[in-house]
Write a protein that holds these residues in place. Structure first.
Motif, PDB file in Angstrom:
ATOM      1  N   LYS A  23      50.836  34.372  47.661  1.00  0.00           N
ATOM      2  CA  LYS A  23      50.456  35.754  47.398  1.00  0.00           C
ATOM      3  C   LYS A  23      49.104  35.810  46.718  1.00  0.00           C
ATOM      4  N   GLN A  24      48.490  36.974  46.838  1.00  0.00           N
ATOM      5  CA  GLN A  24      47.251  37.260  46.151  1.00  0.00           C
ATOM      6  C   GLN A  24      47.476  38.507  45.307  1.00  0.00           C
ATOM      7  N   ILE A  25      46.552  38.811  44.419  1.00  0.00           N
ATOM      8  CA  ILE A  25      46.702  40.013  43.595  1.00  0.00           C
ATOM      9  C   ILE A  25      46.770  41.237  44.501  1.00  0.00           C
ATOM     10  N   ILE A  26      45.884  41.297  45.495  1.00  0.00           N
ATOM     11  CA  ILE A  26      45.928  42.334  46.524  1.00  0.00           C
ATOM     12  C   ILE A  26      46.082  41.601  47.848  1.00  0.00           C
ATOM     13  N   ASN A  27      47.220  41.764  48.500  1.00  0.00           N
ATOM     14  CA  ASN A  27      47.569  40.888  49.612  1.00  0.00           C
ATOM     15  C   ASN A  27      46.857  41.204  50.926  1.00  0.00           C
ATOM     16  N   ARG A  28      46.662  42.457  51.255  1.00  0.00           N
ATOM     17  CA  ARG A  28      46.103  42.806  52.571  1.00  0.00           C
ATOM     18  C   ARG A  28      44.621  43.120  52.462  1.00  0.00           C
ATOM     19  N   TYR A  29      43.890  42.758  53.524  1.00  0.00           N
ATOM     20  CA  TYR A  29      42.437  42.940  53.511  1.00  0.00           C
ATOM     21  C   TYR A  29      42.050  44.415  53.451  1.00  0.00           C
ATOM     22  N   TRP A  30      42.810  45.280  54.147  1.00  0.00           N
ATOM     23  CA  TRP A  30      42.454  46.700  54.117  1.00  0.00           C
ATOM     24  C   TRP A  30      42.712  47.300  52.733  1.00  0.00           C
ATOM     25  N   LEU A  31      43.697  46.758  52.022  1.00  0.00           N
ATOM     26  CA  LEU A  31      43.936  47.204  50.648  1.00  0.00           C
ATOM     27  C   LEU A  31      42.822  46.735  49.713  1.00  0.00           C
ATOM     28  N   LYS A  32      42.315  45.519  49.963  1.00  0.00           N
ATOM     29  CA  LYS A  32      41.194  45.018  49.167  1.00  0.00           C
ATOM     30  C   LYS A  32      39.980  45.933  49.334  1.00  0.00           C
ATOM     31  N   ALA A  33      39.662  46.252  50.598  1.00  0.00           N
ATOM     32  CA  ALA A  33      38.511  47.116  50.867  1.00  0.00           C
ATOM     33  C   ALA A  33      38.722  48.497  50.255  1.00  0.00           C
ATOM     34  N   LEU A  34      39.944  49.031  50.386  1.00  0.00           N
ATOM     35  CA  LEU A  34      40.244  50.354  49.837  1.00  0.00           C
ATOM     36  C   LEU A  34      40.121  50.370  48.324  1.00  0.00           C
TER      37      LEU A  34
ATOM     38  N   ARG B  34      38.111  36.599  42.547  1.00  0.00           N
ATOM     39  CA  ARG B  34      37.950  35.344  41.802  1.00  0.00           C
ATOM     40  C   ARG B  34      39.052  34.346  42.139  1.00  0.00           C
ATOM     41  N   TYR B  35      40.303  34.804  42.157  1.00  0.00           N
ATOM     42  CA  TYR B  35      41.420  33.897  42.410  1.00  0.00           C
ATOM     43  C   TYR B  35      41.617  33.626  43.903  1.00  0.00           C
ATOM     44  N   GLY B  36      41.470  34.668  44.733  1.00  0.00           N
ATOM     45  CA  GLY B  36      41.639  34.506  46.171  1.00  0.00           C
ATOM     46  C   GLY B  36      43.010  33.955  46.515  1.00  0.00           C
ATOM     47  N   ARG B  37      43.030  32.976  47.424  1.00  0.00           N
ATOM     48  CA  ARG B  37      44.288  32.381  47.863  1.00  0.00           C
ATOM     49  C   ARG B  37      44.907  31.462  46.807  1.00  0.00           C
ATOM     50  N   ASN B  38      44.155  31.131  45.777  1.00  0.00           N
ATOM     51  CA  ASN B  38      44.679  30.271  44.713  1.00  0.00           C
ATOM     52  C   ASN B  38      45.482  31.047  43.672  1.00  0.00           C
ATOM     53  N   TYR B  39      45.560  32.373  43.847  1.00  0.00           N
ATOM     54  CA  TYR B  39      46.251  33.195  42.849  1.00  0.00           C
ATOM     55  C   TYR B  39      47.695  32.763  42.659  1.00  0.00           C
ATOM     56  N   CYS B  40      48.354  32.370  43.743  1.00  0.00           N
ATOM     57  CA  CYS B  40      49.766  31.993  43.648  1.00  0.00           C
ATOM     58  C   CYS B  40      49.986  30.906  42.604  1.00  0.00           C
ATOM     59  N   LYS B  41      49.081  29.922  42.559  1.00  0.00           N
ATOM     60  CA  LYS B  41      49.225  28.817  41.614  1.00  0.00           C
ATOM     61  C   LYS B  41      48.961  29.258  40.185  1.00  0.00           C
ATOM     62  N   PHE B  42      48.131  30.288  40.035  1.00  0.00           N
ATOM     63  CA  PHE B  42      47.764  30.745  38.690  1.00  0.00           C
ATOM     64  C   PHE B  42      48.448  32.057  38.309  1.00  0.00           C
ATOM     65  N   GLN B  43      49.424  32.469  39.111  1.00  0.00           N
ATOM     66  CA  GLN B  43      50.046  33.780  38.903  1.00  0.00           C
ATOM     67  C   GLN B  43      50.656  33.930  37.513  1.00  0.00           C
ATOM     68  N   LEU B  44      51.460  32.952  37.102  1.00  0.00           N
ATOM     69  CA  LEU B  44      52.125  33.059  35.806  1.00  0.00           C
ATOM     70  C   LEU B  44      51.113  33.051  34.667  1.00  0.00           C
ATOM     71  N   GLY B  45      50.075  32.228  34.813  1.00  0.00           N
ATOM     72  CA  GLY B  45      49.022  32.211  33.799  1.00  0.00           C
ATOM     73  C   GLY B  45      48.280  33.536  33.733  1.00  0.00           C
ATOM     74  N   TRP B  46      48.077  34.154  34.882  1.00  0.00           N
ATOM     75  CA  TRP B  46      47.401  35.452  34.927  1.00  0.00           C
ATOM     76  C   TRP B  46      48.250  36.536  34.273  1.00  0.00           C
ATOM     77  N   LEU B  47      49.547  36.543  34.553  1.00  0.00           N
ATOM     78  CA  LEU B  47      50.429  37.585  34.030  1.00  0.00           C
ATOM     79  C   LEU B  47      50.547  37.557  32.510  1.00  0.00           C
ATOM     80  N   ILE B  48      50.352  36.388  31.903  1.00  0.00           N
ATOM     81  CA  ILE B  48      50.453  36.302  30.442  1.00  0.00           C
ATOM     82  C   ILE B  48      49.078  36.307  29.779  1.00  0.00           C
ATOM     83  N   SER B  49      48.025  36.470  30.567  1.00  0.00           N
ATOM     84  CA  SER B  49      46.665  36.424  30.016  1.00  0.00           C
ATOM     85  C   SER B  49      46.303  37.737  29.327  1.00  0.00           C
TER      86      SER B  49
END
Length: 314
Positions: free
Chosen positions: A86-97, A158-173
């Motif tokens: 997963k990414q913070i914003i999963n779909r490309y059209w949502l990212k653009a929006l 910034r996170y891109g496709r690597n967000y999944c690995k850093f998700q828990l760290g991001w949520l507690i940041s």
């Protein structure tokens, strides 16, 4: 490889099927594809369709545990791989929006607030003054939402496709907490201000023509400013409530423990805690546990002589 042997014993025949490992060890065929490395070289689990192997720990899990939304591998590989993630914003059209809406909301509301502040000085009548004052506050709230979308989009890039690995760290940041508070304040300020503006207009209509000739006085300015301060203070108070320990049982979804702790790997909600605590302490009464009780029970599982256990809320 399956070895079949047949021998006779008092006239009766029997078969013994065994699996020959690559290291020439033999195991019972019932141990093949049972999610356990019985051979010692994993050959009894090689090419089995019923399992998933964690990348670092090489632990075998049932294939149903892959991409099920629950972290089972210490290295997160069952949820962060080519098949899922997963990414913070999963779909490309949502990212653009998000970029478009964030930039538009920020630029247009800065312009609206600036222009309305200049026009506010020209107001001579009470209704116009109150309307413009509330429009400024609504614009401020919408500006915060625009900044929130831009900030969130920036972290997503910034996170891109690597967000999944850093998700828990991001949520507690702290960054995640700050932008969460900002978005909530923006939403509530806009909502409360629109409600206050509607009530003000309704009261003005009840007063009829008298209010349209009411001048802008110092008392009116103080009353409007006091109302706005109360709205902003209420919005800020509600926004920071999830960060307070008093409301932990309402807003905290789970805990993340230090990566060295393999018992509580990944994200641990109350049910996962209950299952582990029940295995450790024995039968427990099925009832909702408070986080304070969970923390106490978990602390007692780990000796303070070795540093105890460290955790962070999600």
């Amino acid at each position: 490889a399956v070895v079949s042997t047949q021998s006779g014993h008092y006239g009766r025949g029997f078969h013994n099927n065994v699996f020959v490992c690559k290291n020439n060890h033999c195991v019972g065929f019932d141990k093949v594809c049972n999610l356990v490395d019985d051979c010692g070289d994993s050959s009894d689990e090689h090419m089995c369709p019923n399992h998933f192997q964690c990348h670092e720990t090489k632990e075998y899990l049932s294939v149903t545990n892959e991409c099920d939304g629950t972290i089972d591998c210490k290295d997160l590989s069952d949820e962060c791989n080519d098949h899922c993630g997963k990414q913070i914003i999963n779909r490309y059209w949502l990212k653009a929006l998000a970029w478009i809406l964030g930039a538009s909301a920020s630029i247009l509301n800065i312009w609206t607030v600036s222009k309305t502040v200049l026009d506010l000085r020209k107001c001579k009548k009470a209704p116009a003054f109150k309307n413009k004052f509330f429009i400024i506050v609504i614009g401020f709230g919408d500006l915060l939402l625009g900044l929130y979308l831009l900030t969130l989009s920036g972290f997503d890039a910034r996170y891109g496709r690597n967000y999944c690995k850093f998700q828990l760290g991001w949520l507690i940041s702290p960054a995640c907490s700050v932008i969460g508070v900002i978005s909530t304040i923006g939403s509530l300020v806009s909502l409360f201000s629109m409600a206050a503006l509607s009530i003000t207009r309704l009261l003005d209509l009840r007063k009829g023509l008298i209010v349209h000739t009411e001048p802008v006085t110092r008392k009116l300015k103080c009353r409007v400013c006091m109302t706005i301060m109360i709205l902003i203070a209420a919005s800020a108070t509600i926004s920071v409530m999830p960060l307070l320990d008093t409301f932990k049982d309402v807003f905290v979804n789970g805990l993340k423990y230090d990566s060295s702790n393999t018992l509580f790997a990944g994200f641990n909600d109350k049910q996962m805690h209950f299952d582990i605590l029940e295995q450790y302490y024995g039968r427990m009464k099925k009832r909702p546990l408070k986080w304070s009780i969970i923390n106490t029970l978990v602390d007692e599982m780990f000796s303070a002589d070795y540093g105890g256990i460290r955790r962070q809320t999600l």
